[in-house]
Design a protein around this motif. Structure first.
Motif, PDB file in Angstrom:
ATOM      1  N   HIS A 113     -14.928  15.158 -12.297  1.00 35.34           N
ATOM      2  CA  HIS A 113     -14.948  15.330 -10.838  1.00 35.34           C
ATOM      3  C   HIS A 113     -15.326  14.084 -10.057  1.00 35.34           C
ATOM      4  O   HIS A 113     -15.668  14.168  -8.886  1.00 35.34           O
ATOM      5  N   ARG A 114     -15.277  12.880 -10.674  1.00 37.01           N
ATOM      6  CA  ARG A 114     -15.514  11.672  -9.882  1.00 37.01           C
ATOM      7  C   ARG A 114     -14.376  11.531  -8.868  1.00 37.01           C
ATOM      8  O   ARG A 114     -13.223  11.698  -9.206  1.00 37.01           O
ATOM      9  N   LYS A 115     -14.737  11.243  -7.625  1.00 35.55           N
ATOM     10  CA  LYS A 115     -13.699  11.055  -6.609  1.00 35.55           C
ATOM     11  C   LYS A 115     -12.995   9.734  -6.892  1.00 35.55           C
ATOM     12  O   LYS A 115     -13.636   8.713  -7.113  1.00 35.55           O
ATOM     13  N   LEU A 116     -11.675   9.770  -6.904  1.00 35.33           N
ATOM     14  CA  LEU A 116     -10.917   8.564  -7.211  1.00 35.33           C
ATOM     15  C   LEU A 116     -10.753   7.724  -5.953  1.00 35.33           C
ATOM     16  O   LEU A 116     -10.642   8.255  -4.849  1.00 35.33           O
ATOM     17  N   ASP A 117     -10.718   6.414  -6.138  1.00 31.23           N
ATOM     18  CA  ASP A 117     -10.478   5.528  -5.007  1.00 31.23           C
ATOM     19  C   ASP A 117      -8.977   5.390  -4.814  1.00 31.23           C
ATOM     20  O   ASP A 117      -8.358   4.474  -5.351  1.00 31.23           O
ATOM     21  N   ALA A 118      -8.392   6.336  -4.095  1.00 28.32           N
ATOM     22  CA  ALA A 118      -6.944   6.305  -3.889  1.00 28.32           C
ATOM     23  C   ALA A 118      -6.596   5.169  -2.933  1.00 28.32           C
ATOM     24  O   ALA A 118      -7.410   4.759  -2.115  1.00 28.32           O
ATOM     25  N   ILE A 119      -5.367   4.645  -3.066  1.00 27.06           N
ATOM     26  CA  ILE A 119      -4.878   3.672  -2.094  1.00 27.06           C
ATOM     27  C   ILE A 119      -4.153   4.479  -1.030  1.00 27.06           C
ATOM     28  O   ILE A 119      -3.207   5.193  -1.325  1.00 27.06           O
ATOM     29  N   GLU A 120      -4.619   4.394   0.196  1.00 20.90           N
ATOM     30  CA  GLU A 120      -3.982   5.179   1.259  1.00 20.90           C
ATOM     31  C   GLU A 120      -2.593   4.612   1.559  1.00 20.90           C
ATOM     32  O   GLU A 120      -2.299   3.460   1.255  1.00 20.90           O
ATOM     33  N   GLY A 121      -1.767   5.425   2.169  1.00 22.52           N
ATOM     34  CA  GLY A 121      -0.436   4.965   2.556  1.00 22.52           C
ATOM     35  C   GLY A 121       0.500   4.892   1.365  1.00 22.52           C
ATOM     36  O   GLY A 121       0.235   5.451   0.314  1.00 22.52           O
ATOM     37  N   ARG A 122       1.623   4.223   1.552  1.00 19.75           N
ATOM     38  CA  ARG A 122       2.602   4.122   0.494  1.00 19.75           C
ATOM     39  C   ARG A 122       3.246   2.740   0.500  1.00 19.75           C
ATOM     40  O   ARG A 122       3.131   2.018   1.479  1.00 19.75           O
ATOM     41  N   PRO A 123       3.935   2.397  -0.609  1.00 21.09           N
ATOM     42  CA  PRO A 123       4.526   1.056  -0.672  1.00 21.09           C
ATOM     43  C   PRO A 123       5.512   0.837   0.468  1.00 21.09           C
ATOM     44  O   PRO A 123       6.083   1.786   1.001  1.00 21.09           O
ATOM     45  N   PRO A 124       5.712  -0.423   0.874  1.00 14.49           N
ATOM     46  CA  PRO A 124       6.553  -0.697   2.042  1.00 14.49           C
ATOM     47  C   PRO A 124       8.033  -0.432   1.783  1.00 14.49           C
ATOM     48  O   PRO A 124       8.476  -0.386   0.645  1.00 14.49           O
ATOM     49  N   ASP A 125       8.742  -0.268   2.856  1.00 10.24           N
ATOM     50  CA  ASP A 125      10.185  -0.129   2.834  1.00 10.24           C
ATOM     51  C   ASP A 125      10.765  -1.526   2.573  1.00 10.24           C
ATOM     52  O   ASP A 125      10.519  -2.457   3.330  1.00 10.24           O
ATOM     53  N   LEU A 126      11.527  -1.673   1.507  1.00 15.92           N
ATOM     54  CA  LEU A 126      12.008  -3.000   1.128  1.00 15.92           C
ATOM     55  C   LEU A 126      13.247  -3.414   1.920  1.00 15.92           C
ATOM     56  O   LEU A 126      13.756  -4.514   1.754  1.00 15.92           O
ATOM     57  N   ILE A 127      13.745  -2.523   2.760  1.00 21.44           N
ATOM     58  CA  ILE A 127      14.847  -2.913   3.641  1.00 21.44           C
ATOM     59  C   ILE A 127      14.268  -3.529   4.911  1.00 21.44           C
ATOM     60  O   ILE A 127      14.798  -4.496   5.440  1.00 21.44           O
ATOM     61  N   ASN A 128      13.170  -2.967   5.377  1.00 27.05           N
ATOM     62  CA  ASN A 128      12.472  -3.512   6.544  1.00 27.05           C
ATOM     63  C   ASN A 128      11.032  -3.818   6.177  1.00 27.05           C
ATOM     64  O   ASN A 128      10.115  -3.120   6.602  1.00 27.05           O
ATOM     65  N   PRO A 129      10.784  -4.849   5.372  1.00 29.15           N
ATOM     66  CA  PRO A 129       9.412  -5.081   4.930  1.00 29.15           C
ATOM     67  C   PRO A 129       8.515  -5.485   6.082  1.00 29.15           C
ATOM     68  O   PRO A 129       8.985  -6.046   7.075  1.00 29.15           O
ATOM     69  N   PRO A 130       7.223  -5.187   5.962  1.00 32.43           N
ATOM     70  CA  PRO A 130       6.291  -5.590   7.029  1.00 32.43           C
ATOM     71  C   PRO A 130       6.167  -7.109   7.028  1.00 32.43           C
ATOM     72  O   PRO A 130       6.440  -7.743   6.018  1.00 32.43           O
ATOM     73  N   PRO A 131       5.753  -7.700   8.141  1.00 30.06           N
ATOM     74  CA  PRO A 131       5.593  -9.161   8.162  1.00 30.06           C
ATOM     75  C   PRO A 131       4.403  -9.570   7.292  1.00 30.06           C
ATOM     76  O   PRO A 131       3.460  -8.800   7.118  1.00 30.06           O
ATOM     77  N   GLY A 132       4.488 -10.749   6.727  1.00 31.53           N
ATOM     78  CA  GLY A 132       3.358 -11.280   5.959  1.00 31.53           C
ATOM     79  C   GLY A 132       3.215 -10.640   4.602  1.00 31.53           C
ATOM     80  O   GLY A 132       4.194 -10.247   3.969  1.00 31.53           O
ATOM     81  N   CYS A 133       1.962 -10.510   4.162  1.00 30.43           N
ATOM     82  CA  CYS A 133       1.671  -9.949   2.838  1.00 30.43           C
ATOM     83  C   CYS A 133       2.154  -8.509   2.767  1.00 30.43           C
ATOM     84  O   CYS A 133       1.798  -7.697   3.622  1.00 30.43           O
ATOM     85  N   PRO A 134       2.968  -8.152   1.757  1.00 31.54           N
ATOM     86  CA  PRO A 134       3.508  -6.792   1.714  1.00 31.54           C
ATOM     87  C   PRO A 134       2.430  -5.717   1.519  1.00 31.54           C
ATOM     88  O   PRO A 134       2.635  -4.554   1.856  1.00 31.54           O
ATOM     89  N   PHE A 135       1.262  -6.109   0.991  1.00 32.78           N
ATOM     90  CA  PHE A 135       0.209  -5.122   0.753  1.00 32.78           C
ATOM     91  C   PHE A 135      -0.717  -4.982   1.968  1.00 32.78           C
ATOM     92  O   PHE A 135      -1.504  -4.038   2.043  1.00 32.78           O
ATOM     93  N   ALA A 136      -0.589  -5.891   2.914  1.00 36.56           N
ATOM     94  CA  ALA A 136      -1.521  -5.897   4.049  1.00 36.56           C
ATOM     95  C   ALA A 136      -1.682  -4.537   4.750  1.00 36.56           C
ATOM     96  O   ALA A 136      -2.804  -4.140   5.068  1.00 36.56           O
ATOM     97  N   PRO A 137      -0.574  -3.768   4.980  1.00 35.01           N
ATOM     98  CA  PRO A 137      -0.766  -2.499   5.689  1.00 35.01           C
ATOM     99  C   PRO A 137      -1.675  -1.508   4.961  1.00 35.01           C
ATOM    100  O   PRO A 137      -2.220  -0.601   5.572  1.00 35.01           O
ATOM    101  N   ARG A 138      -1.849  -1.672   3.622  1.00 36.18           N
ATOM    102  CA  ARG A 138      -2.688  -0.734   2.873  1.00 36.18           C
ATOM    103  C   ARG A 138      -3.996  -1.377   2.418  1.00 36.18           C
ATOM    104  O   ARG A 138      -4.798  -0.735   1.745  1.00 36.18           O
ATOM    105  N   CYS A 139      -4.175  -2.644   2.744  1.00 35.85           N
ATOM    106  CA  CYS A 139      -5.295  -3.407   2.175  1.00 35.85           C
ATOM    107  C   CYS A 139      -6.529  -3.280   3.062  1.00 35.85           C
ATOM    108  O   CYS A 139      -6.456  -3.520   4.265  1.00 35.85           O
TER     109      CYS A 139
END
Lengths: 326, 328
Positions: free
Chosen positions: B268-294
Motif C-alpha cells: 500500500h505504499r503510494k506510488l509517485d506517479a508522473i502526472e499528465g501524459r507524454p507529448p503529442d509528437l505531431i505538435n510537440p511542446p516548445p523546449g524540453c519535451p518533458f517540461a510540461p510534466r516535470c
C-alpha cells in the motif's frame, strides 16, 4: 481439514471453486480445482500466477461469468452460485469488474456519458438528467474532467483515461466488490502508477472489497492486504502480503519471486532453479501435486498424494508436502 | 576503447500522418562496441522500437529519414544501401528478435526449415548441412529434444520455446549486432528470466554487441552495460547502468524509477506517479519535451530543447539536472 476456517466476518467467500471447460472427445480443461479463499469487508485479495494458472477463470467464476462448474461463491451471506435470472441480475449491482484492455472494453460508438450510464440504465435507476449528473460525479471522482468528456467517444482518450472511465462505470452502482482482472497490465508504468493510486484511494473512500488479479507480483503487493498464489488451477500459498513476499514457503512462490526483475543493478538475479520443462497441460494435469514436475524438492509422495492445504502460521496457508520452513 | 560495431549519427525518423508529420525519433546518436549491451528504455511512443527499425532499415514506406541521419555498421553506411545490399547484411552482421514470436515465425514452415533458410541463403550451406546446423543451434538455445523439435511447427511450441527458436534464427549467421526488441514482454516472469539469461550468454559466448529494448527498468538493471532512456523520440539520459540508477540526473528518469511498484516496498505504499501524459509528437511542446510534466521545470526549460551532454559516459538532456551537489 479446512485450513480456511478460523476466519470470521468473511464478506466474500469462495469455497471449493472449480472451473472446467469441456473439450471435444470427453476431455476437459481443469482451469480451477477446489479453490478456496475468504475475503473480509474492505480487504483486497491479490491473485497471482503465470499464464494458465486459473486466476482469470477464478475471477470470472466469482462474477458468475460463466457460472463455475462446482463450488460456492457467497457475497455478504448471499450465495451467488445459486442465483438465476432476475435475482442474479439484481445481485450483480453489488459486484462489478474491470478488465485488462481499457480500449476494447469500451464501446467505440457510444459517448462516455452513455458508457458510464449503462449500469444505471440496466438497473433502471434515475431519469436521464439524474443519470447524467451521477455520471459527471463519477467521472470527476476518477479524475476525468466531466465537462469535456461526457459527449466524447473512447478513441479521443488515452489508455490510462479509458481505464479511469472503466472504473467509473464499474463503480457507478456503488458495488461492494470490485474485481480487477489485469486492470493495469496494458498501461505504461507512469500511467499505471496513477491508476493504482486511484484504485487505492477509491477503495479507502468507498470501502470497497477487491479481488485484484495480476501476473505482476510488484503491482499485486502494492494493492493487496493478502495474496493468493496459484499454479495450474490450484492454490499454492495464501498469506498476508508482507508475509508471502518476505517468507514464502511454497517452492513455486519462491521461484516466482526470485524471477521478478528488480529495477536495481545490484539486486540478486539468481532465479531459483526449476526442473527444465514446460508448464503441464491443464487438460492432463500431473497426479498429486500439480507443481511436482517442475519442483526441485518433489518426491514420490508428491506424485502420489494431492497436498492438503494447511495453516502453518495464523492466516498463512500452504499446499505443499515439503514447504520451505527453515 | 573496443571495436565499434555500430555508430548511429543524428538519426531522425518521421511518419507522414493525416494530421501532419509525426517525429518518432529525433536526433539520436550513440556508438556501441563489440561485447557490450546497451539497454534502451522508454514508455509507449518514446521511439525505442522505431529506433531499432531505423537501425535495421526495416521501416515502412511512409517513414521519412532525416537528411543528416547515418547508421554505420562495421563502418559501412546502411543509410544509402539498396534493399538487396541490406538483405546480405541482415543475418551475418545484424539480426533482430521481436516481441511476439508467434507473429515473427512463419506458421506454415517447420522451425527447422526457418533456421535452415538463413543458413542456405547467407552461408551457402547444403540443405543437409543446414539441417544439422539447425539442430545444433536449437540445442545451443536450450530447446529440449532439438532433433524432434526441428520438424515441428511454431504452434506446437510454447511462447518461451518459440522465442528460443527466434533467437536461434537470429544468431544462426553469427551477427556482430543483435537487436532484441521487447524480447520477453509477451512471456511469463520465470520464462522471461530464462530468455534474458540466454540472450546474455549468447552475447558473451559469441562476442556480439546487443541492443536490448524494453519498457521495463527491471530488465535493463541487471543485464546491460549502458542504458539509454528515451522520451518523446529522444535519448534524454545515457549512462553506465550503475551510474544511471545510482546517480540519476534527468528528472524524467528519476520520475520513471519512482513510479515503478517494487516487490521490496511495503504494501500500500503510494506510488509517485508522473502526472499528465507524454507529448503529442505531431505538435510537440516548445523546449524540453518533458517540461510540461516535470516538477522542476521553469520558463527557461520551454525555450529550447536541451542537448544530450555531460562529462564522460554519463550524458543527460536537462538544464536543471538532479544531484548537482554530487561529483559525477
Amino acid at each position: 481439514m479446512n485450513a480456511h476456517s478460523g476466519e470470521i466476518d468473511t464478506f466474500l467467500s469462495i469455497d471449493n471453486l472449480t472451473v472446467e471447460y469441456p473439450l471435444g472427445g470427453g476431455k476437459r480443461v481443469y482451469a480451477v480445482t477446489n479453490f478456496t479463499a475468504h475475503v473480509k469487508r474492505g480487504e483486497t485479495l491479490g491473485l497471482v500466477g503465470e499464464s494458465g494458472c486459473g486466476k482469470s477463470s477464478a475471477a470470472r467464476a466469482v462474477m458468475q461469468l460463466p457460472r463455475p462448474t462446482g463450488g460456492k461463491v457467497t457475497l455478504d451471506g448471499q450465495e451467488l452460485t445459486g442465483l438465476r435470472g432476475k435475482a442474479l441480475q439484481a445481485a450483480r449491482r453489488r459486484f462489478q469488474m474491470i478488465f485488462q484492455d481499457p480500449i476494447a472494453s469500451l464501446n467505440p460508438r457510444q459517448t462516455i456519458r452513455d458508457i458510464v450510464a449503462a449500469p444505471l440504465e440496466i438497473a433502471g435507476i434515475g431519469t436521464r438528467e439524474e443519470q447524467t449528473r451521477r455520471v459527471a460525479e463519477m467521472l470527476d471522482l476518477v479524475g476525468i474532467n466531466s465537462e469535456q468528456a461526457l459527449e466524447r467517444r473512447p478513441h479521443e482518450f488515452s489508455g490510462g483515461q479509458c481505464q479511469r472511465i472503466s472504473i467509473a462505470r464499474a463503480l457507478i452502482l456503488e458495488p461492494d466488490l470490485l474485481v480487477c482482472d489485469e486492470a493495469v497490465s496494458a498501461l505504461d508504468v507512469s500511467v499505471q502508477a496513477q491508476v493504482l493510486n486511484l484504485l487505492e484511494k477509491l477503495k479507502t473512500e468507498l470501502g470497497l472489497t477487491m479481488l485484484f488479479i495480476s501476473h505482476d507480483l510488484a503491482v499485486v503487493k502494492h494493492v493487496s492486504d493478502r495474496v493468493a498464489v496459484m499454479y495450474l488451477g490450484k492454490l499454492c500459498e495464501l498469506a498476508d502480503a508482507e508475509t508471502i513476499y518476505r517468507h514464502p514457503v511454497h517452492p513455486y512462490t519462491r521461484t516466482l519471486l526470485s524471477a521478478v526483475p528488480e529495477p536495481d543493478p545490484d539486486a540478486d538475479r539468481a532465479v531459483m532453479e526449476l526442473i527444465p520443462g514446460e508448464l503441464p497441460s491443464p487438460v492432463n494435469p500431473p497426479s498429486g501435486c500439480r507443481f511436482r514436475t517442475r519442483c526441485p524438492y518433489a518426491t514420490e509422495l508428491c506424485a502420489r498424494e494431492v497436498p492438503q492445504e494447511r495453516e502453518i502460521a495464523k492466516g498463512h496457508i500452504v499446499a505443499c508436502h515439503h514447504p520451505l520452513i527453515n | 576503447m573496443g571495436e565499434i560495431i555500430l555508430d548511429v549519427q543524428n538519426q531522425r525518423t518521421a511518419f507522414a500522418t493525416g494530421r501532419g508529420l509525426l517525429q518518432a525519433v529525433e536526433g539520436v546518436s550513440f556508438t556501441l562496441e563489440r561485447g557490450k549491451t546497451l539497454g534502451v528504455v522508454g514508455e509507449s511512443g518514446s521511439g525505442k522500437s522505431v529506433l531499432s527499425r531505423s537501425i535495421m532499415r526495416l521501416l515502412p514506406g511512409t517513414a521519412i529519414t532525416g537528411p543528416g541521419s547515418r547508421v554505420l555498421l562495421n563502418g559501412k553506411d546502411l543509410t544509402g544501401m539498396t534493399e538487396h545490399e541490406l538483405r546480405r547484411l541482415r543475418g551475418p552482421e545484424v539480426a533482430i528478435v521481436f516481441q511476439d514470436p508467434m507473429t515473427s515465425l512463419n506458421p506454415v514452415l517447420t522451425i527447422g526449415k526457418q533456421i535452415a533458410e538463413v543458413l542456405v541463403f547467407h552461408m551457402g550451406m547444403s540443405k543437409r548441412a543446414a539441417r544439422a546446423k539447425s539442430i545444433e543451434l536449437l540445442r545451443a538455445v536450450g530447446l529440449p529434444q532439438p532433433d524432434v523439435r526441428v520438424d515441428q511447427y511454431p504452434h506446437q511450441l510454447s511462447g518461451g520455446m518459440r522465442q528460443r527458436v527466434a533467437i536461434a534464427i537470429a544468431i544462426a549467421c553469427e551477427p556482430d549486432l543483435l537487436i532484441a526488441d521487447e524480447p520477453t514482454t509477451a512471456l511469463d516472469v520465470t520464462v522471461q528470466a530464462e530468455i534474458l539469461d540466454l540472450l546474455g550468454r549468447m552475447v558473451r559466448e559469441r562476442n556480439m554487441a546487443m541492443i536490448l529494448i524494453t519498457h521495463d527498468m527491471g530488465v535493463v538493471a541487471g543485464r546491460c552495460d549502458d542504458v539509454a532512456v528515451m522520451y518523446a523520440g529522444r535519448i534524454v539520459e545515457k549512462a553506465p547502468v550503475r551510474e544511471l540508477f545510482g546517480n540519476t540526473r534527468m528528472p524524467y528518469t528519476a520520475a520513471l524509477l519512482a513510479s515503478i511498484p517494487r516487490v521490496t516496498d511495503p504494501p500500500h505504499r503510494k506510488l509517485d506517479a508522473i502526472e499528465g501524459r507524454p507529448p503529442d509528437l505531431i505538435n510537440p511542446p516548445p523546449g524540453c519535451p518533458f517540461a510540461p510534466r516535470c516538477r522542476f521545470a521553469s520558463a527557461e526549460c520551454q525555450q529550447q530543447v536541451p542537448a544530450l551532454e555531460g562529462q564522460g559516459a554519463h550524458q543527460y538532456a536537462c538544464i536543471k539536472p538532479l544531484n548537482t551537489g554530487v561529483a559525477a
